[in-house]
Design a protein around this motif. Structure first.
Motif, PDB file in Angstrom:
ATOM      1  N   TYR A   1      -3.490  -1.016   8.456  1.00  0.00           N
ATOM      2  CA  TYR A   1      -2.396  -1.261   7.518  1.00  0.00           C
ATOM      3  C   TYR A   1      -1.133  -0.504   7.942  1.00  0.00           C
ATOM      4  O   TYR A   1      -0.020  -0.977   7.726  1.00  0.00           O
ATOM      5  CB  TYR A   1      -2.819  -0.861   6.096  1.00  0.00           C
ATOM      6  CG  TYR A   1      -3.739  -1.882   5.437  1.00  0.00           C
ATOM      7  CD1 TYR A   1      -4.257  -2.954   6.151  1.00  0.00           C
ATOM      8  CD2 TYR A   1      -4.081  -1.762   4.098  1.00  0.00           C
ATOM      9  CE1 TYR A   1      -5.094  -3.874   5.550  1.00  0.00           C
ATOM     10  CE2 TYR A   1      -4.914  -2.691   3.481  1.00  0.00           C
ATOM     11  CZ  TYR A   1      -5.425  -3.741   4.219  1.00  0.00           C
ATOM     12  OH  TYR A   1      -6.249  -4.653   3.619  1.00  0.00           O
TER      13      TYR A   1
ATOM     14  N   GLU B   1       2.076  -2.835  -1.325  1.00  0.00           N
ATOM     15  CA  GLU B   1       0.894  -3.680  -1.515  1.00  0.00           C
ATOM     16  C   GLU B   1      -0.290  -3.195  -0.672  1.00  0.00           C
ATOM     17  O   GLU B   1      -1.440  -3.190  -1.132  1.00  0.00           O
ATOM     18  CB  GLU B   1       1.230  -5.140  -1.186  1.00  0.00           C
ATOM     19  CG  GLU B   1       2.141  -5.796  -2.210  1.00  0.00           C
ATOM     20  CD  GLU B   1       1.614  -5.622  -3.642  1.00  0.00           C
ATOM     21  OE1 GLU B   1       0.422  -5.890  -3.884  1.00  0.00           O
ATOM     22  OE2 GLU B   1       2.401  -5.191  -4.505  1.00  0.00           O
ATOM     23  N   LEU B   2      -0.012  -2.803   0.555  1.00  0.00           N
ATOM     24  CA  LEU B   2      -1.089  -2.300   1.412  1.00  0.00           C
ATOM     25  C   LEU B   2      -1.673  -1.021   0.807  1.00  0.00           C
ATOM     26  O   LEU B   2      -2.896  -0.833   0.748  1.00  0.00           O
ATOM     27  CB  LEU B   2      -0.563  -2.033   2.828  1.00  0.00           C
ATOM     28  CG  LEU B   2      -0.123  -3.283   3.610  1.00  0.00           C
ATOM     29  CD1 LEU B   2       0.647  -2.892   4.876  1.00  0.00           C
ATOM     30  CD2 LEU B   2      -1.324  -4.153   3.977  1.00  0.00           C
ATOM     31  N   GLN B   3      -0.773  -0.161   0.324  1.00  0.00           N
ATOM     32  CA  GLN B   3      -1.239   1.094  -0.279  1.00  0.00           C
ATOM     33  C   GLN B   3      -2.032   0.823  -1.555  1.00  0.00           C
ATOM     34  O   GLN B   3      -3.028   1.508  -1.834  1.00  0.00           O
ATOM     35  CB  GLN B   3      -0.027   1.993  -0.578  1.00  0.00           C
ATOM     36  CG  GLN B   3      -0.374   3.394  -0.967  1.00  0.00           C
ATOM     37  CD  GLN B   3      -0.784   4.227   0.236  1.00  0.00           C
ATOM     38  OE1 GLN B   3      -1.713   3.873   0.959  1.00  0.00           O
ATOM     39  NE2 GLN B   3      -0.095   5.332   0.445  1.00  0.00           N
ATOM     40  N   ALA B   4      -1.599  -0.176  -2.315  1.00  0.00           N
ATOM     41  CA  ALA B   4      -2.305  -0.500  -3.560  1.00  0.00           C
ATOM     42  C   ALA B   4      -3.761  -0.839  -3.256  1.00  0.00           C
ATOM     43  O   ALA B   4      -4.683  -0.401  -3.960  1.00  0.00           O
ATOM     44  CB  ALA B   4      -1.615  -1.669  -4.257  1.00  0.00           C
ATOM     45  N   GLU B   5      -3.953  -1.583  -2.198  1.00  0.00           N
ATOM     46  CA  GLU B   5      -5.326  -1.949  -1.833  1.00  0.00           C
ATOM     47  C   GLU B   5      -6.117  -0.705  -1.416  1.00  0.00           C
ATOM     48  O   GLU B   5      -7.260  -0.510  -1.821  1.00  0.00           O
ATOM     49  CB  GLU B   5      -5.275  -2.966  -0.692  1.00  0.00           C
ATOM     50  CG  GLU B   5      -6.517  -3.816  -0.616  1.00  0.00           C
ATOM     51  CD  GLU B   5      -6.449  -4.792   0.540  1.00  0.00           C
ATOM     52  OE1 GLU B   5      -7.366  -4.740   1.367  1.00  0.00           O
ATOM     53  OE2 GLU B   5      -5.487  -5.569   0.609  1.00  0.00           O
ATOM     54  N   LEU B   6      -5.476   0.156  -0.612  1.00  0.00           N
ATOM     55  CA  LEU B   6      -6.187   1.348  -0.126  1.00  0.00           C
ATOM     56  C   LEU B   6      -6.483   2.336  -1.258  1.00  0.00           C
ATOM     57  O   LEU B   6      -7.514   3.010  -1.238  1.00  0.00           O
ATOM     58  CB  LEU B   6      -5.374   2.028   0.979  1.00  0.00           C
ATOM     59  CG  LEU B   6      -5.248   1.229   2.278  1.00  0.00           C
ATOM     60  CD1 LEU B   6      -4.268   1.895   3.231  1.00  0.00           C
ATOM     61  CD2 LEU B   6      -6.602   1.043   2.953  1.00  0.00           C
TER      62      LEU B   6
ATOM     63  N   LYS C   1     -11.187   5.662   0.851  1.00  0.00           N
ATOM     64  CA  LYS C   1     -10.170   6.637   0.416  1.00  0.00           C
ATOM     65  C   LYS C   1     -10.803   7.641  -0.549  1.00  0.00           C
ATOM     66  O   LYS C   1     -10.626   8.855  -0.427  1.00  0.00           O
ATOM     67  CB  LYS C   1      -8.997   5.903  -0.233  1.00  0.00           C
ATOM     68  CG  LYS C   1      -8.004   6.797  -0.959  1.00  0.00           C
ATOM     69  CD  LYS C   1      -8.010   6.502  -2.433  1.00  0.00           C
ATOM     70  CE  LYS C   1      -6.959   7.252  -3.197  1.00  0.00           C
ATOM     71  NZ  LYS C   1      -7.039   6.988  -4.636  1.00  0.00           N
TER      72      LYS C   1
ATOM     73  N   ASP D   1      -7.514   1.811  -4.039  1.00  0.00           N
ATOM     74  CA  ASP D   1      -8.757   1.416  -4.705  1.00  0.00           C
ATOM     75  C   ASP D   1      -9.946   1.355  -3.756  1.00  0.00           C
ATOM     76  O   ASP D   1     -11.017   0.889  -4.145  1.00  0.00           O
ATOM     77  CB  ASP D   1      -8.576   0.034  -5.368  1.00  0.00           C
ATOM     78  CG  ASP D   1      -7.762   0.128  -6.649  1.00  0.00           C
ATOM     79  OD1 ASP D   1      -7.640   1.263  -7.181  1.00  0.00           O
ATOM     80  OD2 ASP D   1      -7.238  -0.899  -7.104  1.00  0.00           O
ATOM     81  N   SER D   2      -9.774   1.808  -2.525  1.00  0.00           N
ATOM     82  CA  SER D   2     -10.875   1.637  -1.561  1.00  0.00           C
ATOM     83  C   SER D   2     -11.902   2.764  -1.680  1.00  0.00           C
ATOM     84  O   SER D   2     -11.563   3.911  -1.994  1.00  0.00           O
ATOM     85  CB  SER D   2     -10.342   1.567  -0.124  1.00  0.00           C
ATOM     86  OG  SER D   2     -10.112   2.863   0.378  1.00  0.00           O
TER      87      SER D   2
END
Ligand code: COA
Length: 246
Positions: free
Chosen positions: A203, A221-226, A232, A228-229
């Motif tokens: 990302y 948007e990329l950070q938003a996904e991460l 992380k 919730d990973s």
């Protein structure tokens, strides 16, 4: 196994060596076909790619014997440009380990990498206008992004070839290493990358390569996904628990 591209595979990286040393690794159609096959493999199973060249040379350019026979319709097919865009868009980082000549299309393949390091023997530049063509495999837009417009114009309009020190001073490469330690230096960079979260790395590359108008939405948007990973959560929890145990 022989061929225009020697490939060594590991779990977290692939080393691809341009391998036409008696032609100074000139990039011919077979090399381009092999690069496409490698890209297909790395798109399906993302790993860091280290690009290098056999015989103390990265690549002396597109194969001039083939180039001479190409005509307008071949130029429109953008044979090398298409392959180099595919290399640059690989999900994981691409590291170019440059030795000796990186000229013309060889330089453009290096510009497509995310990270460029070199030995002191580097000679890099774009002599295309001297052959009656333009550097059409990415140099006219990638080089200004890498070294700035003024320096890109000087390089492309004169065909001047830079040595390693000047390439470093211009920010075209990020380090100079002894020739016998160049590949080890590339592996050390790949080791650092491998220690990080692969998805966060992918990302980061995507955000770095996104056009200006996509920022700041793309990184949000990329950070938003991460955020919730599971990875992380695992990595941050591990950090906090390690500190709590001290
Ligand atoms: N395309 C096709 N063949 C190439 C090549 C290229 N880009 N670069 C080198 N070769 C071939 C030479 O024709 C020669 O082949 P031969 O042994 O069958 O005659 C062989 O590789 C060795 O080249 P040589 O020039 O003898 O090696 P060198 O070490 O003295 O010089 C270079 C190396 C790279 C400085 C010189 O080969 C060169 O100037 N190449 C062209 C660079 C260029 O203009 N690139 C831009 C292309 S877009």
């Amino acid at each position: 196994m022989t061929g225009p591209l020697l490939i060594e595979r590991a779990d977290d990286r692939v080393v691809a060596m341009l391998n036409r040393p008696d032609k100074r690794n000139a990039i011919d159609q077979d090399t381009i076909d092999a690069l496409h096959a490698l890209c297909a493999e790395l798109e399906a199973a993302p790993r860091t790619l280290i690009l290098t060249g056999a015989g103390g040379v990265f690549a002396s350019g597109a194969d001039i014997a083939q180039l001479r026979e190409r005509r307008a319709e071949d130029a429109r097919r953008a044979i090398n440009a298409t392959a180099f865009i595919r290399v640059s868009e690989l999900p994981m980082p691409v590291i170019a380990a440059l030795e000796g000549y990186a000229l013309g299309g060889g330089a453009e393949l290096a510009y497509a990498a995310d990270i460029r390091i070199a030995s002191a023997t580097l000679k890099i530049g774009n002599p295309e206008t001297g052959l009656g063509i333009i550097a059409a495999a990415g140099a006219t837009w990638r080089l200004p992004e890498i070294v700035g417009g003024a320096r890109a114009a000087e390089l492309l309009l004169t065909g001047r070839v830079l040595d390693a020190d000047e390439a470093l001073a211009w920010g075209l490469i990020s380090g100079i290493h002894p020739a016998d330690g160049l590949l080890a230096a590339a592996h050390a960079i790949a080791d650092r990358i491998a220690a990080n979260d692969p998805l966060a790395t992918q990302y980061t590359k995507r955000a770095l390569r996104a056009p200006r108008h996509e920022h700041p939405v793309i990184e949000r948007e990329l950070q938003a996904e991460l955020f919730d990973s599971a990875e992380k959560m695992r990595r941050m929890t591990e950090f906090l628990e390690r500190r709590a145990r001290r």
